[in-house]
Every structure is written in structure tokens, then in C-alpha cells.
Design a protein around this motif. Structure first.
Motif, PDB file in Angstrom:
ATOM      1  N   UNK A  42       0.835  -1.196   0.000  1.00 27.11           N
ATOM      2  CA  UNK A  42       0.000   0.000   0.000  1.00 27.11           C
ATOM      3  C   UNK A  42       0.877   1.256   0.000  1.00 27.11           C
ATOM      4  N   UNK A  71      -5.327   3.700   2.718  1.00 30.26           N
ATOM      5  CA  UNK A  71      -5.161   3.315   1.319  1.00 30.26           C
ATOM      6  C   UNK A  71      -5.936   4.267   0.427  1.00 30.26           C
ATOM      7  N   UNK A 131      -2.625  12.745   8.286  1.00 29.45           N
ATOM      8  CA  UNK A 131      -1.490  11.904   7.915  1.00 29.45           C
ATOM      9  C   UNK A 131      -1.966  10.659   7.190  1.00 29.45           C
ATOM     10  N   UNK A 132      -1.231  10.280   6.171  1.00 32.48           N
ATOM     11  CA  UNK A 132      -1.612   9.098   5.409  1.00 32.48           C
ATOM     12  C   UNK A 132      -1.203   7.836   6.165  1.00 32.48           C
ATOM     13  N   UNK A 133      -0.160   7.928   7.018  1.00 27.84           N
ATOM     14  CA  UNK A 133       0.206   6.787   7.849  1.00 27.84           C
ATOM     15  C   UNK A 133       0.994   7.242   9.067  1.00 27.84           C
ATOM     16  N   UNK A 134       1.030   6.354  10.066  1.00 25.66           N
ATOM     17  CA  UNK A 134       1.777   6.698  11.269  1.00 25.66           C
ATOM     18  C   UNK A 134       1.734   5.578  12.282  1.00 25.66           C
TER      19      UNK A 134
END
Lengths: 443, 443
Positions: B324, B379, B391-394
Motif C-alpha cells: 500500500x 489506502x 497523515x496518510x500513515x503513522x
């Protein structure tokens, strides 16, 4: 260009100049090429018979849904409240849509136009034949439905966004015309608009075990079992007859659909790497990798494994394809940080610079609706010893895909699917005959 | 580090040090924290009773599948040939797996160990209770299955990759032990290995209309209809009884599963922006956006719209989550090009530099299996006026998700799903009690 502008760019449905790997000169060339697909009309456009195709609102759907469970309107209200959803919110949205549809219909009739209001489920080829022009009253989904039954490049389609608060309306007129529809009509009558011929995609299917019968996912309301059954009737019959194996290789057939946004190819629950494809019949909810081979512009075949393959038009480059390829600022920031660390250069890492780079990157993913090119994008490519990946995306005139999937579909504009399993070959291309005639009004 | 090395890094199952936004000092701290989860044994490990759980090969599956259609072995051969698949290839893979299983079993028995060979479908809690240790003989999918029934942190699991040519085997022993299993056994007996306690994820579910009964997608072989029915029996009963609406709010319940790779939350055919969620029952093959609200580490709730949400462990950070988040060289090149253009700096754009930046970016997506943190990834986030995306990820210790979906599931390691519709709230966290005891052998 700030993020806000980028979003406006998308919402207004303006043509964006493609700068993917492009120099300024190349951008100019694209502008000229783009203008070839758009035309100032010689005179005004005054249709006599207009069909207005309306969407089903969520409120209408909920009512139907819970009617089966025997719930009253009060029960419905309570149930939604408990879920944290708002009954009054749904009703409000429903009323906004309904009022906007009335406004459109009244405006048309006040000009002496013969209007037929057609619900989504009632819209068919006969309506298309009858109408001089078709108005889609809903969101982008309704526009895709309307377009799906228009195969001629001469029949004008106009999209009006009946719920601007909730719908992006990329395919619709600028939002201000929703409550000022007479203005839009006046401009049409006076010729103060441009025709925009949106290029669409056509698909030829061939190979073993294909079934060219499309399954309309909106109208049929099939369960997964029924859907698979509908697809497999032909194939199964062939398998059970002795000596029948040799008869299932089919000649290429042109599918009776044209894609306005994109073709998406992938396993039914695309896609994950972990589970072997042969478990598909129990894995309808698992995400499996899609296996296929791809050849771009008659180039060499390449084996690939990914979450699926998207092939879109300029119109579709703002839709799913955009979300597949878009980068978040967080990713861009990290790339620039690493670039700074490894190069020793003082690359700016302030918020504003990262935003500019991100916006420029994402804007370049969008190209003009009348562009004759396709954009193919590989979703979540899986690269390892076996599967190569030269490019994650690129332009092409033609893309051929050979399925190595077990329970995959080729989905057209999210509304029609075709079985696309191991052995099937799709040839995806564009023809000028497939254009969709739409209207561009100045804002 | 070249791409080849990055792939090797993944294949060897080595612990990767997390450098996501990290300084070298922070990396050291992570190393110390990581070592806490791994232990040199005080003495050798010599189990008396070992269960060997084997996968089903694709050849076995094909045979069973076509047996229903009444095809002979010759017919099967022809059918596969026409599709471009190789019958002899499938048989070869099957034999390789079978031979490797024999090798493992013989090696164990020659040391006087009591061995039970258990097919995938026969593996259950009784086998887990009986065994002192469990060997997974297959690929990563088989390891996930084996782990799914082991809830104690004391029962050792060892994965052996029985088809290294075809399977990545991230969760398995280094490939060389597949044909040299006695060496692996000797090392185990002599204590020349490390225990690795892989952290797993636990889930609490609460809210309206939930059904905590898991649906096992491998064993049940349900159609979509049956699956939905299994999930909805409880909920439907509640809806139909007068006054029952108040009874469906449930207290948080701890689900009887632990995730070794990831939890994935999304609409059944996640995910697309275009089609409104209320069309779900006809859209089982459409890709719809997943709507939900997310709160990270008890932070503020944020509404989101995306293709789905992945929450993974260190182990899972090499799996779906990796795909992803991974960037293709093409994307990194374009970001650096734009960065160069906008900054005026002479950022290198040669192949080698782009590869280095890309590899470094992708390597940082992987973190240690014994790390106590979760990594959440969105995703294909959809950002517009309504839906924000900080944030798209963390990383996080805890992630809460409130569903606003219509026909969504929470899928655990791709093998077990839970209904997760509008109103349901999942609390996703980790506990030391949920660790999975595995073995690390030096290569």
C-alpha cells in the motif's frame, strides 16, 4: 498552486494540461491537440425533447430498505439516530435534490421544451432515442449511467449537480447553474458554450472461456452467486459437453460498452499477495493479488502481479485513477528528506514547498477529456523475483491484457462487469467514433 | 542499497530497524527496544510432539475443482494448456511441496519425535493443545493459518517454506533449511537460535448492530449471500422484534482472534469514490469508498474517506501494508524532478540515485516484528471539502475506528472477517499477552 486550487481545478471540470514529464513547449502542443476536440457551435442549441434522468437519493433507498424489515418512519428515525446518522440530514439532502430537479424541469418547460423525467431504473435505449438531449440530474454516478446508454457521438449530454454539498460533480456543469438553470439554458440557446467531445474507451475480448455478456450491476441486483452463474452459464455448458474443450477459444468480439472514466481489471477482491488464487471461491472477501500479462502499444508482454490495473480516459484521470496515483504530502516530504540526506543539497522542507511539489505532482496526473490517449496505472505493484515492473503508469494508444486471474472482472465505469479469467485477452483502445458529446459553459 | 538487497531483506525475514522520520539515535533506541522481544534460550529446545500443518497445493485444488465438472486427468491437462497454464508445472510444484514435507517429517521422526501430519482443513484447537511445537509446511499463508489458532504466547511455531521458487516465505525459516531440515533441528536442540516474540493485534468491537461471530473464510466456503446471512442473523432478529431497537447497542467485546499481519477495514469491494454507499447490495463487484472516523491514541475523531484502512504489526509491515505504501521509482523520480525544477538546485536524477532514494524510502516502511507499535495506513485517501487527511500513515499504540460503511468488513490476516457497518466501533491495540513465539535461525 495551493491544495485549494488543485481541488477547485478538479471540481470545476476544467481541462487540465498534461505536464507528465512535459516541457512547457510540449504543454502548448497538448493545448492545440486538446482544442481539436472542442468546438464553438455555429448556432445556438435548442433541443425540442429533453429527458431528465434522476438519481435515487439515499433517503429513498433507506426507506425502501427498511420497508422490507417492517419498520415505520419513526423506527427508521431511531435506528439511524442510534448509528449516529441523521434522519433529518438524509431527508434534507433528498429535498434539496428533489427541489433542484423541479427547478430544472420548470426551467425547461417554461421554454416550451418537451420534458420527460426518468428515474434511474427506467432509463433505457428508448429514452435515448426519443431525446434530442439528455440531462443527468444527480452526481457523477448518474452522469456515468446516462453516458453508458449513449453510443452515438451526436447526442448531447448535460450533467447538473443536484447536491453540490455532497457530490464533487466533476462531470457536471459548474455548481452555480444548479439553482440558476435558466441562465445555462439561455447560454445554450445563444450558442455561448463549447461542445466537448469526451473520448471513451472500447474493449475487444477474446481467448478461452470468455463470456461477452455484460452483467449490469445496477439493474440486476445480483448476489455474488447469481452474478457468477450469469457469467458462467456459457462456459460451464462448454465444459460439460464431450469434446467441447476445443470450442471455447473465441474470436475477438467488440463489447457493447464504452467507458467514460476507466476500465479496471482485477480479482473480485483485489488484492493481496498472501493467498493463493485457487482459494477464490471461499475468498470472496479476501484481497488477492491480480495476475496478468500486459503489452503496451504492441510492445513485449510483461508478467505482472498487483492489486489491479486501471486504464482511464482524460475524463477518468480525475476519478479513481487519480486516487490510485496521487501522493500524500507526507510521502513527498519523506522523499525530499531522503533526497536531501543522500545528496547533501539544501532541499527546502518547509510546509509551503512540500505543498507546491505535491500539488504539481498530483496535477500532472490529470489530462484532457478529449485527449486521444489512455493512461494505464498499476495499483500496488508487487515486485519480486518473478514479476517485473518497468513502469507503474504511462500513456498509450492501446493496451492488451491477458488474464491469469481466477475470479477476476473487468469493470467499466464501476457499473458493468465482464468475467475476465485465466486465458482471456482484452484489447483496450480508443476510437473517434466513441466520443461522448458534452457541454462546457464558462463559469 | 540496491533493489536486490531490499528484496533479500524482506525474504530473509530479518528485523529491519525503523527509521521512519528517525534520527540515528532514535534508531538505536529502537534496537534496544527490539532486543527486549527476542531471547537467547537458556538451553536447547527439544519438543516431543510436533504437528506439521501442510498447505493445499494448487494442483490438488485443480483436481478437486474439475472433478466436479466430470473431467478426466487428460481433460484437465488440455483445459489448462488452452489457457496457457502448465499442467506439468502444477504437478511439479505439487511434488516439490510433497517431497519437502516428507523430508521434514522424516527428519523429525529420525530424532525420535512424535509427528502428526495435519492437512490445512484438519488443523484445529485440539491439534494445538496436543503439540509441543507446530511446524507450518507451506508458504506465508499457511503460517498465518497456523498462527490463527495459537492464542498462547508459549507455543512455538516454526515456518518452513516448502516451495521457495514460488513463495516469498517472509514468515518462514531461511530457504536453505527447507532441504537441510536436520541442520535446523540440530540448532534447535543445541539452543543455537533466538526466540522471536512477534507482537499481534487485538480488537474490541462495540456499537450498534455488531455481530462478534467471526466468519472463517477458509473453512466455511460461503457464498456472499450465505456470508452476509451468517453475519446478520442476530442483527435481523433484533430489528424485527417490537421495541428491539434499544437492545442492539452492545458493550465492547474482545474478539477471539489475534492478527499477526494486519487488520484491514473497508467496504467489501473497496473502494471507489463515485458510487454512493447505499447502492451496496447491487454493487458487490463495484469499488466503493470506505467511510469511517478514526482516532489515533485517543486523539480527536477525524472523518475519512478512502479505499480502506490497514493497521499492521511489525510482521505485517512487510506484507500488504508494504504494498500500500511502497513507492515506484517512477514516482520518486517525478518528485525529485519537480523538486529540482521548483528549487533550482541540481538534484541528481540519474538511475542510481533514484534507486537509492526509492529503496531507502521503501525500507523505512518495514519495522521489527517484536515492536509494540501499530502502523496505520490509509489506502488511497480521498481528500475534498468534506474529508480531511492529516497523515496518510503513522505509528500508534491504539487506533479507534468508527464505521460509516454500508457493507464493510474488518478482515484479519486475510482469513477471518467481521461485519463492520455503520455504527460499529473497533478499538485496535496490542498486548504482550498476544505475542506469538517463533524461531529465528542464523542463515
Amino acid at each position: 498552486m495551493s491544495r485549494g486550487s488543485a481541488v477547485n481545478l478538479l471540481c470545476l471540470g476544467n481541462r487540465a494540461v498534461s505536464v507528465l514529464y512535459g516541457s512547457p513547449l510540449r504543454s502548448l502542443l497538448h493545448i492545440s491537440a486538446h482544442n481539436a476536440g472542442s468546438l464553438k457551435p455555429r448556432s445556438g442549441f435548442r433541443p425540442e425533447k429533453v429527458a431528465v434522468v434522476t438519481k435515487t437519493t439515499r433517503y429513498e433507498f433507506e426507506q425502501q430498505r427498511y420497508r422490507f424489515a417492517g419498520l415505520s418512519e419513526d423506527d427508521l428515525k431511531q435506528l439511524l439516530a442510534m448509528k449516529g446518522s441523521s434522519y433529518s440530514g438524509l431527508l434534507e439532502r433528498h429535498n434539496i435534490h428533489t427541489n433542484n430537479v423541479e427547478h430544472i424541469v420548470k426551467s425547461l418547460r417554461s421554454k416550451g421544451i418537451n420534458v420527460r423525467v426518468v428515474k434511474r431504473g427506467e432509463y433505457d435505449a428508448e429514452v435515448v432515442r426519443w431525446a434530442d438531449a439528455i440531462i443527468s440530474a444527480g452526481g457523477d454516478g448518474t452522469m456515468l449511467l446516462v453516458a453508458s446508454k449513449v453510443l452515438s457521438k451526436d447526442k448531447p449530454i448535460v450533467g447538473v449537480n443536484t447536491d453540490p454539498e455532497r457530490s464533487e460533480g466533476h462531470l457536471c456543469l459548474p455548481v452555480r447553474y444548479t439553482r440558476a438553470f435558466p441562465e445555462a439554458l439561455d447560454k445554450l440557446f445563444r450558442g455561448e458554450f463549447r461542445w466537448l467531445w469526451r473520448q471513451r474507451i472500447r474493449v475487444h475480448l477474446e481467448g478461452t472461456g470468455i463470456n461477452p455478456a455484460p452483467v449490469d450491476l445496477h439493474e440486476q441486483q445480483l448476489s455474488l452467486e447469481q452474478h457468477n452463474q450469469a457469467h458462467r452459464n456459457t462456459a460451464a455448458d462448454n465444459q460439460r459437453r464431450p469434446g467441447a474443450l476445443h470450442e471455447t477459444v473465441s474470436k475477438p468480439c467488440l463489447l457493447p460498452v464504452r467507458s467514460l472514466n476507466e476500465i479496471f481489471i482485477g480479482e473480485s477482491l483485489s488484492s493481496r499477495e498472501k493467498f493463493k488464487p485457487f482459494k477464490h471461491h471461499v475468498n470472496h472477501l479476501l484481497h488477492r493479488a491480480s495476475y496478468y500479462e500486459i503489452s503496451v502499444d504492441d510492445g513485449p508482454w510483461e508478467k505482472q502481479k498487483s492489486s489491479g490495473l486501471s486504464i482511464c480516459t482524460g475524463t477518468g484521470s480525475k476519478a479513481w485513477s487519480y486516487n490510485i496515483n496521487k501522493l500524500a504530502e507526507q510521502a513527498v516530504e519523506e522523499v525530499l528528506k531522503i533526497g536531501k540526506f543522500l545528496s547533501g543539497l539544501d532541499i527546502p522542507l518547509n510546509r509551503e514547498f512540500i505543498e507546491r511539489v505535491t500539488d504539481r505532482y498530483n496535477e500532472a496526473l490529470v489530462f484532457a477529456p478529449d485527449d486521444r490517449r489512455l493512461l494505464y496505472s498499476i495499483r500496488e505493484p508487487i515486485v519480486n523475483r518473478v514479476f517485473s515492473n518497468s513502469r507503474q503508469r504511462g500513456f498509450a494508444s492501446k493496451v492488451c491484457v491477458r488474464s491469469r486471474c481466477w475470479d477476476a472482472c473487468m469493470v467499466v465505469d464501476g457499473g458493468t462487469s465482464f468475467e475476465f479469467n485465466d486465458g482471456a485477452i482484452a484489447t483496450i483502445s480508443m476510437s473517434g467514433d466513441d466520443q461522448l458529446r458534452t457541454v462546457v459553459l464558462q463559469n
